[in-house]
Design an enzyme around this catalytic site. Sequence first.
Site, PDB file in Angstrom:
ATOM      1  N   SER A  24       0.829  -1.482   0.792  1.00  0.00           N
ATOM      2  CA  SER A  24      -0.489   0.534  -0.278  1.00  0.00           C
ATOM      3  C   SER A  24       0.667   1.063   0.015  1.00  0.00           C
ATOM      4  CB  SER A  24      -0.824  -0.278   1.289  1.00  0.00           C
ATOM      5  OG  SER A  24      -0.512   0.192   2.796  1.00  0.00           O
ATOM      6  N   ASN A  25       2.046   0.984   0.569  1.00  0.00           N
ATOM      7  CA  ASN A  25       3.225   2.738   0.655  1.00  0.00           C
ATOM      8  C   ASN A  25       3.018   2.661  -0.828  1.00  0.00           C
ATOM      9  OD1 ASN A  25       3.224   3.800   3.060  1.00  0.00           O
ATOM     10  ND2 ASN A  25       3.687   1.724   4.022  1.00  0.00           N
ATOM     11  N   ILE A 103      16.754  -8.482   5.545  1.00  0.00           N
ATOM     12  CA  ILE A 103      17.365  -7.167   6.016  1.00  0.00           C
ATOM     13  C   ILE A 103      18.179  -7.132   5.160  1.00  0.00           C
ATOM     14  CG2 ILE A 103      19.373  -7.135   7.701  1.00  0.00           C
ATOM     15  CD1 ILE A 103      16.972  -7.533   9.568  1.00  0.00           C
ATOM     16  N   LEU A 104      18.988  -5.896   4.207  1.00  0.00           N
ATOM     17  CA  LEU A 104      20.102  -6.226   3.199  1.00  0.00           C
ATOM     18  C   LEU A 104      21.123  -6.450   4.249  1.00  0.00           C
ATOM     19  CD1 LEU A 104      16.968  -2.957   1.697  1.00  0.00           C
ATOM     20  CD2 LEU A 104      18.537  -5.358   0.988  1.00  0.00           C
ATOM     21  N   ASN A 118      13.241   3.990   3.325  1.00  0.00           N
ATOM     22  CA  ASN A 118      12.542   3.088   4.203  1.00  0.00           C
ATOM     23  C   ASN A 118      11.372   3.856   5.127  1.00  0.00           C
ATOM     24  OD1 ASN A 118      11.392   0.300   5.082  1.00  0.00           O
ATOM     25  ND2 ASN A 118      12.780   0.625   7.182  1.00  0.00           N
ATOM     26  N   HIS A 120       8.776   3.215   8.042  1.00  0.00           N
ATOM     27  CA  HIS A 120       9.199   1.850   9.452  1.00  0.00           C
ATOM     28  C   HIS A 120       8.133   2.620  10.560  1.00  0.00           C
ATOM     29  CE1 HIS A 120      10.681  -0.359  12.791  1.00  0.00           C
ATOM     30  NE2 HIS A 120      10.130  -0.010  13.383  1.00  0.00           N
ATOM     31  N   THR A 152      20.443   2.880   6.131  1.00  0.00           N
ATOM     32  CA  THR A 152      21.983   2.602   6.027  1.00  0.00           C
ATOM     33  C   THR A 152      22.152   1.436   6.333  1.00  0.00           C
ATOM     34  OG1 THR A 152      22.371   3.072   8.658  1.00  0.00           O
ATOM     35  CG2 THR A 152      22.801   4.549   6.759  1.00  0.00           C
ATOM     36  N   GLU A 185       1.607   6.974   6.806  1.00  0.00           N
ATOM     37  CA  GLU A 185       2.236   6.450   5.818  1.00  0.00           C
ATOM     38  C   GLU A 185       2.198   6.918   4.685  1.00  0.00           C
ATOM     39  OE1 GLU A 185       4.032   2.282   6.347  1.00  0.00           O
ATOM     40  OE2 GLU A 185       3.061   2.340   8.972  1.00  0.00           O
TER      41      GLU A 185
HETATM   42  C1  GRF Z   1       4.292  -0.296   6.538  1.00  0.00           C
HETATM   43  O1  GRF Z   1       3.138  -0.880   7.835  1.00  0.00           O
HETATM   44  C2  GRF Z   1       5.260  -0.578   6.786  1.00  0.00           C
HETATM   45  O2  GRF Z   1       5.625   1.198   7.313  1.00  0.00           O
HETATM   46  C3  GRF Z   1       6.456  -1.416   6.806  1.00  0.00           C
HETATM   47  O3  GRF Z   1       5.543  -2.255   6.851  1.00  0.00           O
HETATM   48  C4  GRF Z   1       3.961  -2.524   6.355  1.00  0.00           C
HETATM   49  C5  GRF Z   1       4.151  -2.236   4.947  1.00  0.00           C
HETATM   50  O4  GRF Z   1       2.233  -2.235   4.476  1.00  0.00           O
HETATM   51  N1  GRF Z   1       7.693  -1.472   6.912  1.00  0.00           N
HETATM   52  P1  GRF Z   1       2.597  -1.808   2.394  1.00  0.00           P
HETATM   53  O5  GRF Z   1       2.458  -3.654   2.039  1.00  0.00           O
HETATM   54  O6  GRF Z   1       3.210  -1.189   2.403  1.00  0.00           O
HETATM   55  O7  GRF Z   1       0.853  -1.991   2.799  1.00  0.00           O
END
Ligand code: GRF
Length: 212
Positions: A24-25, A103-104, A118, A120, A152, A185
């Site tokens: 979704s992001n 983890i990268l 990223n 979070h 990082t 987000e």
């Molecule tokens: C989000 O809560 C983001 O903060 C975390 O993983 C989730 C990803 O959600 N890193 P989506 O796949 O972008 O919907």
Amino acid sequence: MTEEVFVSPRKKGKIAVLISGRGSNYMAIHDAILAGKINAEIALVFSNKEDAPGLKIAQERNLETLFLDPKAYSSREEHEAEIIKEIRNRDVDLVCLAGYMRILSPSFCDEFKNCLMNIHPALLPSFPGLHVQKKAIDWGVKYSGATVHFVTADVDMGPIVIQAVVPILQDDTEDTLSERILKEEHKIYPEAVRLFFEGKLEVRGRRVYINR
Ligand code: GRF
């Protein structure tokens, strides 16, 4: 010693997004691009999971997708080397992690220093790692939120670009809090990407200055 300074480029940029799930992001970023708010295009939606729902939706949105199965490689580094090659082939300026659950390695993070972001779901540096909405409730903190940061090698600890604060309510469950954080987000990630391609982000050590 002189401080290293990075200023983000002012240009029409190319983005690669790395996902493992619903995505979704990156969709919020894509929507902002379609609405003309971000001067960029998504050149690649990559996933380490073949069945990631976000991958299917990317195809419906006519975005280029790629799945590379980590199990097909003998090491993390080999898998990552292939991802780096695919990203470089597309002249990408910014790599956005959006629910990418691997983890990268430090060398991947170095490869994309200052152009790897990223999101979070907590107010870093509090609550790094996984299941952080539940951890915030269990800890009893009154505020949580979301953080966009440069990545990082130190997981979830890179320079912070934008944060949004979300109050924790007494009757919040992991689900209700996650939902309210997710709404934030979807605002701050596109905003961070917009600022990046407007040449407005300046990274000095740990700090990210926003030059309006
Ligand atoms: C989000 O809560 C983001 O903060 C975390 O993983 C989730 C990803 O959600 N890193 P989506 O796949 O972008 O919907």
